[in-house]
Design an enzyme around this catalytic site. Structure first.
Site, PDB file in Angstrom:
ATOM      1  CB  ILE A   1      18.633 -19.580 -15.160  1.00 24.09           C
ATOM      2  CG1 ILE A   1      17.785 -20.591 -14.402  1.00 24.09           C
ATOM      3  CG2 ILE A   1      18.116 -19.438 -16.605  1.00 24.09           C
ATOM      4  CD1 ILE A   1      16.366 -20.110 -14.123  1.00 24.09           C
TER       5      ILE A   1
ATOM      6  CB  SER B   1      22.643 -22.699 -17.276  1.00 21.86           C
ATOM      7  OG  SER B   1      22.420 -23.861 -18.043  1.00 21.86           O
ATOM      8  CD  GLU B   2      19.490 -20.683 -21.485  1.00 18.54           C
ATOM      9  OE1 GLU B   2      19.335 -20.194 -22.620  1.00 18.54           O
ATOM     10  OE2 GLU B   2      19.272 -21.881 -21.234  1.00 18.54           O
ATOM     11  CG  LEU B   3      23.736 -15.551 -21.073  1.00 17.26           C
ATOM     12  CD1 LEU B   3      23.585 -14.173 -20.443  1.00 17.26           C
ATOM     13  CD2 LEU B   3      23.456 -15.517 -22.562  1.00 17.26           C
TER      14      LEU B   3
ATOM     15  CB  SER C   1      21.629 -24.178 -21.102  1.00 13.26           C
ATOM     16  OG  SER C   1      20.986 -23.447 -20.072  1.00 13.26           O
TER      17      SER C   1
END
Length: 158
Positions: A18, A21-23, A130
């Site tokens: 996660i 995916s986000e960063l 994302s």
């Protein structure tokens, strides 16, 4: 990356997935594993906060967001999860606990523990913009990219 101890290998890998995916991997490397990142950051221009005392609640007008941390949590949800989980701060362990609670709310824990990661991603797509199919109008990664990130973090597939 995930700092909470006592969680399974698969849950730790899912949390890492996660955050990736986000960063993105590059930004995670330029920060405290992503835990101190403000929305709108890039690896070339990281926007970081200094104190983990509470959610930083820094509004990015260009993105109409105040998301922060490894899992890009919105400030408006901080009081609820802080109180619900008894979080002492917005530090890495608290962020991990908050993310796991959101995963639990999505009904994805069993799928993660069983290594059914594509299913778990689908169950969690309403929580992280994302993830594929999230529908928030932001960049969404493919399931293949996320599975590779999960496996790269040590997660085991069914």
């Amino acid at each position: 990356m995930a700092r909470l101890t006592g969680i399974s290998r698969n849950m730790s890998a899912f949390l890492d997935m996660i955050a990736i995916s986000e960063l993105g991997v590059a930004l995670i490397r330029e920060s405290d594993d992503g835990y101190n990142v403000l929305v709108g950051s890039t690896a070339a221009k990281p926007l970081l906060f200094r104190s983990y005392a509470t959610h930083p609640d820094v509004y990015n007008r260009a993105l109409n967001s105040d998301a922060a941390g490894a899992y890009q949590f919105m400030a408006r949800y901080w009081p609820y999860y802080r109180d619900r989980l008894g979080l002492a701060d917005f530090g890495p362990v608290s962020q991990d606990r908050w993310a796991i609670e959101m995963i639990r709310e999505c009904g994805a824990v069993a799928a993660i523990e069983a290594g059914r990661i594509t299913q778990a991603i689908g169950l969690c797509k309403s929580r992280w913009a994302s993830l594929p199919g999230a529908g928030y109008g932001q960049h969404e990664h493919t399931a293949g990219y996320l599975v590779a990130a999960y496996q790269g973090a040590g997660g085991v597939m069914a």
